[in-house]
Design a protein around this motif. Structure first.
Motif, PDB file in Angstrom:
ATOM      1  N   TRP A 133       1.043  -0.928   8.591  1.00  0.00           N
ATOM      2  CA  TRP A 133       0.583  -0.998   7.200  1.00  0.00           C
ATOM      3  C   TRP A 133      -0.102   0.305   6.802  1.00  0.00           C
ATOM      4  CZ3 TRP A 133      -3.868  -0.243   4.549  1.00  0.00           C
ATOM      5  CH2 TRP A 133      -3.813  -0.561   3.182  1.00  0.00           C
ATOM      6  N   LEU A 134      -0.911   0.867   7.690  1.00  0.00           N
ATOM      7  CA  LEU A 134      -1.616   2.103   7.371  1.00  0.00           C
ATOM      8  C   LEU A 134      -0.637   3.244   7.093  1.00  0.00           C
ATOM      9  CD1 LEU A 134      -4.489   1.758   9.982  1.00  0.00           C
ATOM     10  CD2 LEU A 134      -4.801   1.882   7.496  1.00  0.00           C
ATOM     11  N   HIS A 135       0.443   3.322   7.840  1.00  0.00           N
ATOM     12  CA  HIS A 135       1.454   4.353   7.578  1.00  0.00           C
ATOM     13  C   HIS A 135       2.108   4.112   6.216  1.00  0.00           C
ATOM     14  CE1 HIS A 135       1.146   6.472  11.337  1.00  0.00           C
ATOM     15  NE2 HIS A 135       1.436   5.398  12.069  1.00  0.00           N
ATOM     16  N   ARG A 136       2.372   2.867   5.904  1.00  0.00           N
ATOM     17  CA  ARG A 136       2.959   2.524   4.600  1.00  0.00           C
ATOM     18  C   ARG A 136       1.994   2.895   3.476  1.00  0.00           C
ATOM     19  NH1 ARG A 136       4.711  -3.732   3.175  1.00  0.00           N
ATOM     20  NH2 ARG A 136       5.108  -3.442   0.923  1.00  0.00           N
ATOM     21  N   TYR A 137       0.733   2.609   3.691  1.00  0.00           N
ATOM     22  CA  TYR A 137      -0.295   2.935   2.699  1.00  0.00           C
ATOM     23  C   TYR A 137      -0.398   4.448   2.497  1.00  0.00           C
ATOM     24  CZ  TYR A 137      -5.166   3.906   1.264  1.00  0.00           C
ATOM     25  OH  TYR A 137      -6.300   4.397   0.665  1.00  0.00           O
ATOM     26  N   LEU A 138      -0.295   5.214   3.575  1.00  0.00           N
ATOM     27  CA  LEU A 138      -0.381   6.667   3.461  1.00  0.00           C
ATOM     28  C   LEU A 138       0.748   7.213   2.585  1.00  0.00           C
ATOM     29  CD1 LEU A 138      -1.715   9.331   4.245  1.00  0.00           C
ATOM     30  CD2 LEU A 138      -0.286   9.359   6.306  1.00  0.00           C
ATOM     31  N   LEU A 139       1.932   6.661   2.729  1.00  0.00           N
ATOM     32  CA  LEU A 139       3.049   7.090   1.881  1.00  0.00           C
ATOM     33  C   LEU A 139       2.752   6.813   0.410  1.00  0.00           C
ATOM     34  CD1 LEU A 139       6.098   5.879   4.038  1.00  0.00           C
ATOM     35  CD2 LEU A 139       5.277   8.239   3.726  1.00  0.00           C
ATOM     36  N   ARG A 140       2.134   5.651   0.165  1.00  0.00           N
ATOM     37  CA  ARG A 140       1.776   5.334  -1.221  1.00  0.00           C
ATOM     38  C   ARG A 140       0.664   6.270  -1.717  1.00  0.00           C
ATOM     39  NH1 ARG A 140       0.379   5.267  -5.543  1.00  0.00           N
ATOM     40  NH2 ARG A 140      -0.010   3.548  -7.016  1.00  0.00           N
ATOM     41  N   LEU A 141      -0.283   6.575  -0.871  1.00  0.00           N
ATOM     42  CA  LEU A 141      -1.401   7.435  -1.255  1.00  0.00           C
ATOM     43  C   LEU A 141      -0.904   8.849  -1.580  1.00  0.00           C
ATOM     44  CD1 LEU A 141      -4.460   7.000  -1.533  1.00  0.00           C
ATOM     45  CD2 LEU A 141      -4.729   7.899   0.789  1.00  0.00           C
ATOM     46  N   GLN A 142       0.170   9.268  -0.932  1.00  0.00           N
ATOM     47  CA  GLN A 142       0.715  10.603  -1.177  1.00  0.00           C
ATOM     48  C   GLN A 142       1.325  10.737  -2.570  1.00  0.00           C
ATOM     49  OE1 GLN A 142       3.268  10.825   2.259  1.00  0.00           O
ATOM     50  NE2 GLN A 142       1.736  11.921   3.492  1.00  0.00           N
ATOM     51  N   GLN A 143       1.506   9.613  -3.261  1.00  0.00           N
ATOM     52  CA  GLN A 143       2.013   9.651  -4.632  1.00  0.00           C
ATOM     53  C   GLN A 143       0.902  10.001  -5.634  1.00  0.00           C
ATOM     54  OE1 GLN A 143       3.976   5.938  -5.584  1.00  0.00           O
ATOM     55  NE2 GLN A 143       5.002   5.853  -3.589  1.00  0.00           N
ATOM     56  N   GLU A 144      -0.352   9.939  -5.189  1.00  0.00           N
ATOM     57  CA  GLU A 144      -1.478  10.218  -6.072  1.00  0.00           C
ATOM     58  C   GLU A 144      -1.595  11.714  -6.337  1.00  0.00           C
ATOM     59  OE1 GLU A 144      -3.712   7.871  -7.495  1.00  0.00           O
ATOM     60  OE2 GLU A 144      -2.098   6.557  -6.834  1.00  0.00           O
ATOM     61  N   THR A 145      -2.050  12.046  -7.537  1.00  0.00           N
ATOM     62  CA  THR A 145      -2.230  13.453  -7.891  1.00  0.00           C
ATOM     63  C   THR A 145      -3.671  13.922  -7.678  1.00  0.00           C
ATOM     64  OG1 THR A 145      -2.655  12.818 -10.193  1.00  0.00           O
ATOM     65  CG2 THR A 145      -0.372  13.356  -9.595  1.00  0.00           C
ATOM     66  N   ALA A 146      -4.601  12.985  -7.499  1.00  0.00           N
ATOM     67  CA  ALA A 146      -6.005  13.360  -7.314  1.00  0.00           C
ATOM     68  C   ALA A 146      -6.199  14.033  -5.957  1.00  0.00           C
ATOM     69  CB  ALA A 146      -6.900  12.145  -7.430  1.00  0.00           C
TER      70      ALA A 146
END
Length: 534
Positions: free
Chosen positions: A442-455
């Motif tokens: 889940w943490l790896h999946r979350y990191l991929l989602r977090l990489q979509q952030e521009t902040a």
């Protein structure tokens, strides 16, 4: 605090509930049915040796009240030994569903309201003494409260406020000098315990059960009068209650506020423990802190309430559904005020949509996400709840450590191989290889989602830290404060109070108060499980 503020015995009280609603004309203070009335006038029963144990400085400053000395006339008022000329103390009449069954008349069996004070912003706040002696609604009880439950209510009311959760407040904790006999777990082992009184504060303590009582008894004039009083005084934005459309909009707003409150509970891992309809505030505030707790190992089926172990009706994961069920019971009572009960159904729908939207937004905040990807995020959140539920992971510690680890990994993705195991080691009580693998995936999946952030990672970190508290009122911490206070040492309570005022701050000097529940507290009474006994 300004020395110009009066102490509570010097301040002037308003008495809108008593003056605008129907009061019991009998002064007979013994357990009895009280048909036809909203409340009974009753004075607190004096205690032997009242002494101030704890005080909420910031609430007192807001109310415009000075801190009293340890003993004296102000503490006498906070203990019920002194009723000033402007006070008109009363106990409210209400009913309720307890664990899903209609219980008939309940009422304030040990809580006595003194009246309302005017805060520094011009608003009115009711002050109520819990544990102040018997009332006509005490049934077979003595109207008293013990130190352990009173201290827990005092601490939790203020801790929840500082977490940002809609809640009633607590002004003071007063030891009575009397002993109170309680059977803590209803197992035939009564003990004499030190008594105490907490002064709790809210705009009003009217609850769902007040309306249920009037409707159940067929007192429709009283039902309408109470509804009109609450709308005029606490929902003035709705206008005068001149027709059914106002009652419909009012019910919708109650539903909305209740949904927001429960979403906050879920966000911080709080379990109320006894969500009876008589424990539901008409203002959408957390009320009646009894056998509550915080999730430590994340378990949707966990409840701190031993009375609820059979059905787990009030477990953490059931709270949203119970909130809806309770609102449905309120709607049944308020249906007498509208021409068609179906007019109230949109309020229940609003509860569900508001809860889902609010909880979703809170999860975005907790995970540092700002951009909108609703379907992906919903699936991500559901997967996290499943992964957490499959492992013994401390909810508070998981999100707090994630607030530091995730932005760091976002900046240096190669560090994930060490950061994620360190996170799980810090937050988990124990995990199997399979459970650890599930969370790591889940943490790896979350990191991929977090990489979509521009902040920037630092901005994400600050956003997460502002949503994920480091300090919550774990039951074992409250129990340590109780045991110290019973032994005459208030320093543990005072330290805990100060730390919980800034639960999102690091406060490295108090790191021990952010630790996982120790092994000795896993089964200890008061640390893992409680009952409704107080």
């Amino acid at each position: 605090m300004s020395s110009a503020f009066p102490t509570i015995d010097q301040t002037s009280f308003q008495n809108s509930f008593v003056e605008e609603l129907r009061g019991d004309t009998s002064n007979l203070n013994r357990p009895r049915q009280v048909p036809g009335y909203h409340y009974s006038r009753v004075e607190p029963t004096p205690v032997q040796d009242p002494r101030l144990l704890a005080w909420s400085d910031d609430l007192a400053a807001f109310l415009g009240l000075a801190k009293p000395t340890e003993r004296g006339s102000a503490v006498d008022a906070l203990a019920g030994n002194l009723v000033t000329g402007s006070m008109k103390p009363f106990a409210a009449r209400y009913g309720g569903h307890q664990f899903g069954s209609w219980a008939g008349q309940l009422g304030d069996g040990r809580a006595i309201s003194l009246g309302e004070v005017t805060a520094t912003d011009g608003t009115f706040w009711e002050i109520q003494l819990k544990g102040a002696g018997p009332t006509p609604y005490s049934r077979r009880a003595d109207g008293r409260a013990v130190l352990r439950s009173s201290l827990r209510e005092f601490l939790c009311s203020e801790a929840m406020h500082h977490l940002g959760v809609p809640t009633t407040r607590a002004l003071s904790l007063v030891g009575t000098g009397d002993l109170v006999v309680r059977d803590m777990f209803y197992n035939g082992n009564p003990q004499a315990e030190p008594g105490a009184i907490v002064a709790r504060v809210a705009p009003t303590f009217v609850r769902f059960g007040n309306f249920q009582m009037m409707a159940s008894a067929g007192e429709l004039d009283n039902l309408r009068a109470l509804a009109d009083y609450v709308i005029r005084r606490y929902y003035p934005e709705l206008g005068e209650p001149t027709g059914p459309e106002v009652y419909v909009r009012w019910f919708e707003e109650i539903c909305r506020r209740t949904a927001v409150m429960i979403a906050y509970w879920m966000s911080v891992g709080f379990v109320h423990g006894v969500m009876n309809t008589d424990n539901m505030s008409i203002l959408g505030l957390t009320i009646d802190y009894g056998p509550y707790g915080w999730l430590e190992p994340y378990d949707p089926d966990w409840t701190p309430n031993t009375t609820d172990f059979g059905s787990r009706r009030y477990a953490y994961g059931q709270q949203p559904n119970v909130g809806l069920w309770n609102l449905w019971q309120l709607a049944r009572a308020l249906a007498h005020l509208v021409p068609d009960p179906e007019l109230l159904r949109p309020g229940l729908d609003l509860y569900s949509s508001t809860f889902e939207q609010t909880r979703h937004e809170m999860m975005l905040h907790k995970l540092g996400l700002t951009s909108q990807n609703p379907e992906e995020d919903k699936a991500l959140f559901e997967a996290l709840h499943e992964a957490l539920a499959g492992a013994e992971v401390d909810m508070t510690l998981f999100f707090r450590h994630l607030s530091h680890a995730a932005p760091a990994v976002l900046r240096h993705p190669a560090s994930a191989d060490t950061a994620w195991p360190e996170l799980l080691a810090a937050a988990a009580y124990s995990t199997s290889p399979e459970e650890e693998q599930s969370l790591t995936q889940w943490l790896h999946r979350y990191l991929l989602r977090l990489q979509q952030e521009t902040a920037a990672p630092e901005a994400i970190r600050e956003r997460m830290l502002s949503a994920n508290p480091k300090y919550v009122l774990r039951n074992y911490l409250a129990q340590q404060a109780i045991e110290a206070a019973e032994a005459g040492n208030l320093s543990v309570l005072e330290r805990l109070m100060q730390v919980l005022k800034t639960p999102f701050a690091e406060q490295p000097e108090h790191e021990d108060l952010a630790a996982k529940r120790p092994d000795w507290a896993r089964e200890k009474p008061g640390c893992a499980t409680l009952s409704c006994s107080s």
